[in-house]
Design an enzyme around this catalytic site. Structure first.
Site, PDB file in Angstrom:
ATOM      1  N   GLY A   5     -39.285  -4.629  -9.160  1.00 28.96           N
ATOM      2  CA  GLY A   5     -39.110  -4.260 -10.756  1.00 28.96           C
ATOM      3  C   GLY A   5     -40.016  -3.173 -11.235  1.00 28.96           C
ATOM      4  CD  GLU A   6     -41.213   0.933 -13.319  1.00 31.86           C
ATOM      5  OE1 GLU A   6     -39.987   0.788 -12.689  1.00 31.86           O
ATOM      6  OE2 GLU A   6     -42.047   1.634 -12.871  1.00 31.86           O
ATOM      7  CB  SER A   7     -45.614  -2.011  -9.963  1.00 35.51           C
ATOM      8  OG  SER A   7     -45.583  -0.702  -9.959  1.00 35.51           O
ATOM      9  CB  CYS A  39     -39.558  -2.706  -4.323  1.00 37.31           C
ATOM     10  SG  CYS A  39     -39.230  -1.131  -4.671  1.00 37.31           S
ATOM     11  NE  ARG A  82     -45.452   2.801  -9.489  1.00 37.79           N
ATOM     12  CZ  ARG A  82     -45.554   3.033 -10.738  1.00 37.79           C
ATOM     13  NH1 ARG A  82     -46.780   3.434 -11.688  1.00 37.79           N
ATOM     14  NH2 ARG A  82     -44.507   2.797 -11.699  1.00 37.79           N
ATOM     15  CB  ILE A 137     -33.795   0.478  -5.912  1.00 41.03           C
ATOM     16  CG1 ILE A 137     -32.642  -0.098  -5.313  1.00 41.03           C
ATOM     17  CG2 ILE A 137     -33.345   0.970  -7.247  1.00 41.03           C
ATOM     18  CD1 ILE A 137     -32.114  -1.392  -5.812  1.00 41.03           C
ATOM     19  NE  ARG A 138     -37.135   4.497 -10.720  1.00 40.61           N
ATOM     20  CZ  ARG A 138     -37.925   4.982 -10.935  1.00 40.61           C
ATOM     21  NH1 ARG A 138     -37.866   6.373 -10.747  1.00 40.61           N
ATOM     22  NH2 ARG A 138     -39.164   4.849 -11.598  1.00 40.61           N
ATOM     23  CG  HIS A 153     -34.904  -4.327  -3.341  1.00 47.01           C
ATOM     24  ND1 HIS A 153     -35.715  -4.642  -4.371  1.00 47.01           N
ATOM     25  CD2 HIS A 153     -35.211  -2.733  -3.541  1.00 47.01           C
ATOM     26  CE1 HIS A 153     -36.298  -3.930  -5.150  1.00 47.01           C
ATOM     27  NE2 HIS A 153     -36.252  -2.908  -4.810  1.00 47.01           N
ATOM     28  CD  GLU A 163     -34.832  -8.234  -3.517  1.00 50.45           C
ATOM     29  OE1 GLU A 163     -35.036  -8.125  -2.453  1.00 50.45           O
ATOM     30  OE2 GLU A 163     -34.928  -7.610  -4.377  1.00 50.45           O
TER      31      GLU A 163
HETATM   32  N1  GLN Z   1     -40.550   2.317  -8.821  1.00 47.92           N
HETATM   33  C1  GLN Z   1     -41.044   0.853  -9.169  1.00 47.92           C
HETATM   34  C2  GLN Z   1     -42.502   0.907  -9.418  1.00 47.92           C
HETATM   35  O1  GLN Z   1     -43.178   1.890  -9.190  1.00 47.92           O
HETATM   36  C3  GLN Z   1     -40.774   0.088  -8.136  1.00 47.92           C
HETATM   37  C4  GLN Z   1     -39.215  -0.006  -7.975  1.00 47.92           C
HETATM   38  C5  GLN Z   1     -38.617  -1.308  -7.430  1.00 47.92           C
HETATM   39  O2  GLN Z   1     -39.284  -2.461  -7.422  1.00 47.92           O
HETATM   40  N2  GLN Z   1     -37.360  -1.480  -6.958  1.00 47.92           N
HETATM   41  O3  GLN Z   1     -43.223   0.025  -9.809  1.00 47.92           O
END
Ligand code: GLN
Length: 188
Positions: A46-48, A78, A105, A134-135, A170, A172
């Site tokens: 997600g977004e940390s 992630c 990150r 994913i990123r 990921h 999942e």
């Molecule tokens: N880019 C996100 C972060 O820095 C992590 C991306 C992800 O969990 N798929 O939190």
């Protein structure tokens, strides 16, 4: 087995589905009380920054940290990896700060910030696993007894330290259940 999935933001459902497919109970963790009697917990992608902020607001952060330090098995995918890291490059402070790794990150440049690769991770399975990034972050330094489990293009993307397991990718989001099986074995 009762496996919690931190459900404040990010890819929760996919983890719950994989846990269910393996015949275990997935528990959405949204508040402190949801952490009772868990055999392990997954911190999803997600977004940390968002998940970290919500961990503080819900007052889950410190009790969760205590549980992990006391041995609760945890898997960070992630963003979850970033939450567990003691050090985050370019940021003055971390979140749970329990695992002896330094992470960077969004470590892949904008053009390939999402990609897929098939890789054998012998710690998890003899067959190649589909790894979806994913990123994602990478681990730039490991300290103490951290075990590197997987590198892709010379970058560390999975590691383990005692009861803690982290992946930049990921599992999942694929149909492959091997990484979830591996974590559930850590919870026994
Ligand atoms: N880019 C996100 C972060 O820095 C992590 C991306 C992800 O969990 N798929 O939190």
């Amino acid at each position: 087995m009762r496996i919690g999935v931190l459900s404040l933001q990010g890819g929760v459902i996919e983890h719950l589905n994989h846990i269910k497919k393996l015949g275990h109970e997935g528990v959405e963790v949204k508040k402190l009380e949801d952490m009772k009697d868990l055999n392990g917990i997954i911190l999803p992608g997600g977004e940390s920054t968002t998940i970290g902020k919500l961990l503080r607001e819900t007052r889950i952060l410190l009790p969760l940290r205590e549980k992990i330090i006391s041995g609760l098995p945890v898997w960070g995918t992630c963003a979850g990896m970033i939450l567990l890291a003691k050090y985050i490059e370019g940021e003055p402070d971390g979140y749970l700060k329990v695992m002896d790794i330094k992470v960077k990150r969004n470590a892949y440049g904008s053009q390939i910030d999402s990609f897929k690769r098939n890789v054998i991770i012998s710690e998890i399975s003899k067959e190649p696993l589909p790894l979806v990034f994913i990123r994602g972050p990478v681990i730039t330094e490991v300290f103490k007894e951290v075990q590197v489990i997987c590198t892709v293009d010379d970058k560390v993307v999975a590691a383990k330290q005692n009861n803690m397991f982290v992946t930049s990718f990921h599992p999942e989001l694929t149909n492959n259940l091997e990484a979830h099986k591996y974590f559930i074995n850590m919870c026994r």
